[in-house]
Design an enzyme around this catalytic site. Structure first.
Site, PDB file in Angstrom:
ATOM      1  N   ARG A  91      -7.764 -13.299  -6.398  1.00 18.35           N
ATOM      2  CA  ARG A  91      -9.154 -12.834  -6.458  1.00 18.35           C
ATOM      3  C   ARG A  91      -9.667 -12.679  -7.885  1.00 18.35           C
ATOM      4  O   ARG A  91     -10.859 -12.501  -8.095  1.00 18.35           O
ATOM      5  CB  ARG A  91      -9.295 -11.484  -5.728  1.00 18.35           C
ATOM      6  CG  ARG A  91      -9.046 -11.549  -4.235  1.00 18.35           C
ATOM      7  CD  ARG A  91      -9.539 -10.296  -3.544  1.00 18.35           C
ATOM      8  NE  ARG A  91      -8.796  -9.121  -3.958  1.00 18.35           N
ATOM      9  CZ  ARG A  91      -9.265  -7.881  -3.937  1.00 18.35           C
ATOM     10  NH1 ARG A  91     -10.505  -7.656  -3.564  1.00 18.35           N
ATOM     11  NH2 ARG A  91      -8.511  -6.867  -4.307  1.00 18.35           N
ATOM     12  N   TYR A  92      -8.773 -12.679  -8.854  1.00 15.27           N
ATOM     13  CA  TYR A  92      -9.144 -12.473 -10.253  1.00 15.27           C
ATOM     14  C   TYR A  92      -8.631 -13.644 -11.074  1.00 15.27           C
ATOM     15  O   TYR A  92      -7.603 -14.246 -10.743  1.00 15.27           O
ATOM     16  CB  TYR A  92      -8.556 -11.169 -10.784  1.00 15.27           C
ATOM     17  CG  TYR A  92      -9.030  -9.936 -10.065  1.00 15.27           C
ATOM     18  CD1 TYR A  92     -10.247  -9.337 -10.384  1.00 15.27           C
ATOM     19  CD2 TYR A  92      -8.255  -9.356  -9.058  1.00 15.27           C
ATOM     20  CE1 TYR A  92     -10.678  -8.201  -9.727  1.00 15.27           C
ATOM     21  CE2 TYR A  92      -8.676  -8.216  -8.397  1.00 15.27           C
ATOM     22  CZ  TYR A  92      -9.894  -7.642  -8.732  1.00 15.27           C
ATOM     23  OH  TYR A  92     -10.325  -6.513  -8.073  1.00 15.27           O
ATOM     24  N   ARG A  95      -4.799 -12.946 -12.646  1.00 20.69           N
ATOM     25  CA  ARG A  95      -3.716 -12.315 -11.897  1.00 20.69           C
ATOM     26  C   ARG A  95      -3.821 -12.624 -10.407  1.00 20.69           C
ATOM     27  O   ARG A  95      -4.887 -12.929  -9.893  1.00 20.69           O
ATOM     28  CB  ARG A  95      -3.693 -10.805 -12.105  1.00 20.69           C
ATOM     29  CG  ARG A  95      -4.965 -10.078 -11.724  1.00 20.69           C
ATOM     30  CD  ARG A  95      -4.994  -8.712 -12.421  1.00 20.69           C
ATOM     31  NE  ARG A  95      -6.173  -7.922 -12.101  1.00 20.69           N
ATOM     32  CZ  ARG A  95      -7.345  -8.062 -12.701  1.00 20.69           C
ATOM     33  NH1 ARG A  95      -7.508  -8.994 -13.634  1.00 20.69           N
ATOM     34  NH2 ARG A  95      -8.369  -7.294 -12.371  1.00 20.69           N
ATOM     35  N   CYS A 104       6.702  -1.619   5.751  1.00 21.78           N
ATOM     36  CA  CYS A 104       6.668  -0.446   4.884  1.00 21.78           C
ATOM     37  C   CYS A 104       7.619   0.619   5.433  1.00 21.78           C
ATOM     38  O   CYS A 104       7.939   0.612   6.633  1.00 21.78           O
ATOM     39  CB  CYS A 104       5.258   0.155   4.843  1.00 21.78           C
ATOM     40  SG  CYS A 104       3.962  -0.952   4.273  1.00 21.78           S
ATOM     41  N   CYS A 108       0.556   4.299   6.560  1.00 22.92           N
ATOM     42  CA  CYS A 108      -0.541   5.230   6.303  1.00 22.92           C
ATOM     43  C   CYS A 108      -1.662   4.947   7.291  1.00 22.92           C
ATOM     44  O   CYS A 108      -2.011   3.795   7.546  1.00 22.92           O
ATOM     45  CB  CYS A 108      -1.040   5.072   4.867  1.00 22.92           C
ATOM     46  SG  CYS A 108       0.256   5.271   3.628  1.00 22.92           S
ATOM     47  N   CYS A 111      -4.601   2.704   5.962  1.00 22.75           N
ATOM     48  CA  CYS A 111      -4.230   1.489   5.238  1.00 22.75           C
ATOM     49  C   CYS A 111      -5.263   0.383   5.426  1.00 22.75           C
ATOM     50  O   CYS A 111      -5.665   0.076   6.552  1.00 22.75           O
ATOM     51  CB  CYS A 111      -2.869   1.004   5.723  1.00 22.75           C
ATOM     52  SG  CYS A 111      -2.333  -0.542   4.954  1.00 22.75           S
ATOM     53  N   ARG A 113      -4.710  -2.716   5.041  1.00 23.40           N
ATOM     54  CA  ARG A 113      -4.061  -3.861   5.675  1.00 23.40           C
ATOM     55  C   ARG A 113      -3.466  -3.477   7.037  1.00 23.40           C
ATOM     56  O   ARG A 113      -2.563  -4.142   7.538  1.00 23.40           O
ATOM     57  CB  ARG A 113      -2.960  -4.430   4.773  1.00 23.40           C
ATOM     58  CG  ARG A 113      -3.475  -5.099   3.507  1.00 23.40           C
ATOM     59  CD  ARG A 113      -2.408  -5.943   2.822  1.00 23.40           C
ATOM     60  NE  ARG A 113      -2.951  -6.573   1.629  1.00 23.40           N
ATOM     61  CZ  ARG A 113      -2.632  -6.234   0.385  1.00 23.40           C
ATOM     62  NH1 ARG A 113      -1.760  -5.274   0.164  1.00 23.40           N
ATOM     63  NH2 ARG A 113      -3.185  -6.852  -0.643  1.00 23.40           N
ATOM     64  N   ASP A 276     -11.238   1.994   1.858  1.00 24.16           N
ATOM     65  CA  ASP A 276     -11.777   0.712   2.300  1.00 24.16           C
ATOM     66  C   ASP A 276     -12.252   0.801   3.749  1.00 24.16           C
ATOM     67  O   ASP A 276     -11.881   1.715   4.491  1.00 24.16           O
ATOM     68  CB  ASP A 276     -10.709  -0.377   2.157  1.00 24.16           C
ATOM     69  CG  ASP A 276     -10.316  -0.602   0.711  1.00 24.16           C
ATOM     70  OD1 ASP A 276     -11.224  -0.823  -0.114  1.00 24.16           O
ATOM     71  OD2 ASP A 276      -9.110  -0.543   0.395  1.00 24.16           O
ATOM     72  N   ASP A 313     -13.390  -1.111  -3.918  1.00 27.36           N
ATOM     73  CA  ASP A 313     -13.040  -2.517  -3.735  1.00 27.36           C
ATOM     74  C   ASP A 313     -14.132  -3.128  -2.865  1.00 27.36           C
ATOM     75  O   ASP A 313     -14.259  -2.795  -1.683  1.00 27.36           O
ATOM     76  CB  ASP A 313     -11.676  -2.634  -3.058  1.00 27.36           C
ATOM     77  CG  ASP A 313     -10.889  -3.835  -3.552  1.00 27.36           C
ATOM     78  OD1 ASP A 313     -11.532  -4.831  -3.919  1.00 27.36           O
ATOM     79  OD2 ASP A 313      -9.649  -3.771  -3.567  1.00 27.36           O
ATOM     80  N   LYS A 320     -12.593  -5.017  -7.528  1.00 28.56           N
ATOM     81  CA  LYS A 320     -12.770  -3.579  -7.746  1.00 28.56           C
ATOM     82  C   LYS A 320     -13.769  -3.332  -8.868  1.00 28.56           C
ATOM     83  O   LYS A 320     -13.761  -4.034  -9.882  1.00 28.56           O
ATOM     84  CB  LYS A 320     -11.446  -2.919  -8.125  1.00 28.56           C
ATOM     85  CG  LYS A 320     -10.375  -2.951  -7.069  1.00 28.56           C
ATOM     86  CD  LYS A 320      -9.138  -2.214  -7.564  1.00 28.56           C
ATOM     87  CE  LYS A 320      -8.003  -2.331  -6.567  1.00 28.56           C
ATOM     88  NZ  LYS A 320      -7.458  -3.701  -6.506  1.00 28.56           N
TER      89      LYS A 320
END
Length: 348
Positions: A91-92, A95, A104, A108, A111, A113, A276, A313, A320
């Protein structure tokens, strides 16, 4: 509950006293849609007598997750739209994200995702990892790889060491950054071998950093602090990522205590994320105005080293951006101090 066991079902959460019998039907419906996992380390931090316990709120499923607001999205920050090869999100310009796995130690409840994590079959095969690394190697404009998921510290130390070594062999890379919840959610996993695996080869011109996700000062348990110390003592620079969550850390006193505790444990506060637009998470979201007010209050209380950047974001993958309070009034040539008082100042 053993030190290594993880709660994954409504019945297990009820047996541990983390949900009531009345909550079980709703939690059973949630676990059919979203992954559930609460480690022993996390469960030990929850006060079962407090239904509003901030640790419970982050990790234990609730009926509120079954309500999806109209604005919520399965892919709120555009991962899929910016994935040129499996395991890469680009996206950048300088990076990329690398997601070697999507599992995980805990899941959470907020989350971004959450529609994808928990899928053990999504772990990259060797051929898929080779293709992802080839994508990075073939783009000399890239300077940084952010390894996320899922949680990359769920990989065995030997695989982490191998991944760092392979990235270090790409000459245009300068930085590798791991993002992880493991130091607070499953701190005993941070063994000396894992900490050593994160270090790049001595001959490599590459830095490896680790960003730890922590949202409340109580998550920095004795075990978590020891895990962070093992990483810091191994020479791994540490950053933090925190999500601003209603009912968890949306009070200045809580954020103050968290940021102070992070700095005390050699972790530099990095981002305070506005939540998000993930499905079933509206009960966690504050307004941006509330977040800006909290950041303004922190500016007057904490030194610069303890100040995170409040970021949003942008949905769809635009990236972001900081959304923190403004202190400079260009039209009035005035600057506002942390107490909210304006002071004239020359423009030139």
């Amino acid at each position: 509950m053993s030190r290594r066991s993880t709660l994954r079902r409504a019945a297990e959460l009820a047996a541990a006293g983390l949900i009531s019998p009345a909550e079980m039907p709703a939690v059973e419906r949630v676990e059919k849609v979203y992954a559930v996992a609460v480690t022993a380390a996390v469960a030990s931090l929850i006060d079962p007598a407090d239904p509003d316990d901030p640790i419970r709120r982050q990790y234990v499923p609730s009926a509120a997750e079954l309500v999806t607001a109209p604005e919520e999205l399965n892919d709120p920050i555009g991962d899929l739209a910016h994935s040129p090869v499996k395991g890469i999100v680009h996206r950048y310009p300088d990076r990329v994200l690398l997601t070697p796995l999507l599992v995980c130690p805990v899941y959470c409840r907020f989350c971004f995702r959450r529609a994808r994590v928990g899928d053990a079959d999504a772990t990259l095969s060797e051929a898929e990892l080779e293709a992802a690394l080839a994508y990075v190697a073939g783009r000399p404009e890239l300077r940084e790889v952010v390894i996320t998921g899922g949680d990359p510290l769920m990989l065995p130390p030997r695989r982490i060491e191998d991944l760092v070594r392979r990235l270090a062999a790409i000459p245009h890379l300068e930085l590798v950054r791991f993002h992880s919840r493991v130091p607070v959610a499953d701190p005993e996993r941070v063994s000396p071998a894992l900490a050593a695996a994160l270090r790049p080869p001595e001959s490599a011109d590459l830095a490896v950093w680790l960003a730890v996700h922590v949202n409340h000062p109580r998550e920095l348990s004795t075990l978590a602090r020891a895990a962070l110390a093992r990483l810091a003592d191994a020479g791994i620079p540490l950053l933090s990522q925190t999500v601003l969550l209603k009912g968890v850390n949306d009070r200045v006193e809580v954020l103050d205590a968290l940021m102070r505790a992070l700095v005390r444990n050699r972790v530099r506060p990095y981002y305070l994320h506005h939540p998000d637009l993930a499905p079933g998470t509206s009960h966690f979201r504050t307004s941006i105005a509330e977040g800006r007010a909290l950041m303004r209050a922190l500016r007057g209380r904490l030194s610069g080293i303890a100040q995170p950047t409040y970021v949003l974001d942008i949905p769809g993958g635009a990236g972001k951006v900081p959304v923190g309070p403004d202190y400079w009034d260009e039209a009035g040539a005035c600057v506002t101090d942390p107490a909210g008082m304006g002071h004239p100042y020359r423009r030139d």
